[in-house]
Design a protein around this motif. Sequence first.
Motif, PDB file in Angstrom:
ATOM      1  N   LEU A  83       0.693  -1.383   0.056  1.00  0.00           N
ATOM      2  CA  LEU A  83      -0.117   0.124   0.011  1.00  0.00           C
ATOM      3  C   LEU A  83       0.876   1.228   0.121  1.00  0.00           C
ATOM      4  CD1 LEU A  83      -2.540  -0.838   2.712  1.00  0.00           C
ATOM      5  CD2 LEU A  83      -2.705  -1.107   0.157  1.00  0.00           C
ATOM      6  N   PRO A  84       0.337   2.435  -0.487  1.00  0.00           N
ATOM      7  CA  PRO A  84       1.081   3.548  -0.400  1.00  0.00           C
ATOM      8  C   PRO A  84       1.332   3.818   1.076  1.00  0.00           C
ATOM      9  CG  PRO A  84      -0.717   3.689  -1.881  1.00  0.00           C
ATOM     10  CD  PRO A  84      -0.935   2.473  -1.259  1.00  0.00           C
ATOM     11  N   LEU A  85       2.482   4.540   1.379  1.00  0.00           N
ATOM     12  CA  LEU A  85       2.933   4.736   2.913  1.00  0.00           C
ATOM     13  C   LEU A  85       1.900   5.489   3.635  1.00  0.00           C
ATOM     14  CD1 LEU A  85       5.037   4.370   5.219  1.00  0.00           C
ATOM     15  CD2 LEU A  85       5.894   6.665   4.166  1.00  0.00           C
ATOM     16  N   GLN A  86       1.342   6.400   3.200  1.00  0.00           N
ATOM     17  CA  GLN A  86       0.250   7.298   3.924  1.00  0.00           C
ATOM     18  C   GLN A  86      -1.071   6.319   4.353  1.00  0.00           C
ATOM     19  OE1 GLN A  86       0.641  10.321   5.260  1.00  0.00           O
ATOM     20  NE2 GLN A  86      -0.988   9.697   6.637  1.00  0.00           N
ATOM     21  N   PHE A  87      -1.556   5.602   3.430  1.00  0.00           N
ATOM     22  CA  PHE A  87      -2.645   4.856   3.677  1.00  0.00           C
ATOM     23  C   PHE A  87      -2.416   3.721   4.485  1.00  0.00           C
ATOM     24  CE2 PHE A  87      -5.620   1.337   1.237  1.00  0.00           C
ATOM     25  CZ  PHE A  87      -6.556   1.739   1.986  1.00  0.00           C
ATOM     26  N   HIS A  88      -1.168   3.236   4.433  1.00  0.00           N
ATOM     27  CA  HIS A  88      -0.789   2.144   5.294  1.00  0.00           C
ATOM     28  C   HIS A  88      -0.617   2.581   6.826  1.00  0.00           C
ATOM     29  CE1 HIS A  88       1.078  -1.703   6.482  1.00  0.00           C
ATOM     30  NE2 HIS A  88       1.774  -0.998   7.338  1.00  0.00           N
ATOM     31  N   GLN A  89      -0.200   3.936   7.068  1.00  0.00           N
ATOM     32  CA  GLN A  89      -0.038   4.494   8.275  1.00  0.00           C
ATOM     33  C   GLN A  89      -1.464   4.895   8.827  1.00  0.00           C
ATOM     34  OE1 GLN A  89       2.489   7.773   7.314  1.00  0.00           O
ATOM     35  NE2 GLN A  89       4.426   6.549   7.951  1.00  0.00           N
ATOM     36  N   ASP A  90      -2.270   5.275   7.891  1.00  0.00           N
ATOM     37  CA  ASP A  90      -3.579   5.529   8.273  1.00  0.00           C
ATOM     38  C   ASP A  90      -4.276   4.311   8.691  1.00  0.00           C
ATOM     39  OD1 ASP A  90      -3.280   8.286   7.785  1.00  0.00           O
ATOM     40  OD2 ASP A  90      -4.284   8.132   5.806  1.00  0.00           O
ATOM     41  N   LEU A  91      -4.328   3.306   8.270  1.00  0.00           N
ATOM     42  CA  LEU A  91      -4.717   2.147   8.545  1.00  0.00           C
ATOM     43  C   LEU A  91      -4.511   1.538   9.950  1.00  0.00           C
ATOM     44  CD1 LEU A  91      -5.041  -0.162   5.267  1.00  0.00           C
ATOM     45  CD2 LEU A  91      -6.976   1.003   6.534  1.00  0.00           C
ATOM     46  N   GLU A  92      -3.112   1.546  10.123  1.00  0.00           N
ATOM     47  CA  GLU A  92      -2.425   1.312  11.421  1.00  0.00           C
ATOM     48  C   GLU A  92      -3.017   2.104  12.409  1.00  0.00           C
ATOM     49  OE1 GLU A  92       1.679   1.439  10.625  1.00  0.00           O
ATOM     50  OE2 GLU A  92       1.833  -0.471  10.188  1.00  0.00           O
ATOM     51  N   LYS A  93      -3.210   3.398  12.384  1.00  0.00           N
ATOM     52  CA  LYS A  93      -3.556   4.144  13.466  1.00  0.00           C
ATOM     53  C   LYS A  93      -5.297   3.940  13.712  1.00  0.00           C
ATOM     54  CE  LYS A  93      -0.825   8.303  12.272  1.00  0.00           C
ATOM     55  NZ  LYS A  93      -0.601   9.761  11.915  1.00  0.00           N
ATOM     56  N   ALA A  94      -6.080   3.553  12.499  1.00  0.00           N
ATOM     57  CA  ALA A  94      -7.387   3.268  12.720  1.00  0.00           C
ATOM     58  C   ALA A  94      -7.714   2.181  13.288  1.00  0.00           C
ATOM     59  CB  ALA A  94      -7.990   3.236  11.237  1.00  0.00           C
TER      60      ALA A  94
END
Length: 101
Positions: A42-53
């Motif tokens: 996944l794109p880095l920002q999308f991956h980070q957002d998923l981890e936070k969510a």
Amino acid sequence: MNPSYAAIFSVQSLELNQHYRTAPDTSAGEQISNTQQETLTLPLQFHQDLEKAFAPLVITQIVKATSISWQEGCLGLPSDKLNGEQKKQLWSLIGEQLDKL
């Protein structure tokens, strides 16, 4: 009843015994097999957002699947880019998993 609603209305949230449930939590067709699934990058920002969510849940693997699904740390997504309906399904899934905590 959703645990959030139970807290708001100050009532105890009850669940049926597994014997009486009409539908299992995960159907056999939706279960993710780690050995047979293609890993998604996944794109880095999308991956980070998923981890936070998903926090405090930990995403151990993201794989390509026919539908959006979650099983023991493995997130199944149709592709690395989601349309509007798929995003709604993903956020609904996240909410369901966090409600189980």
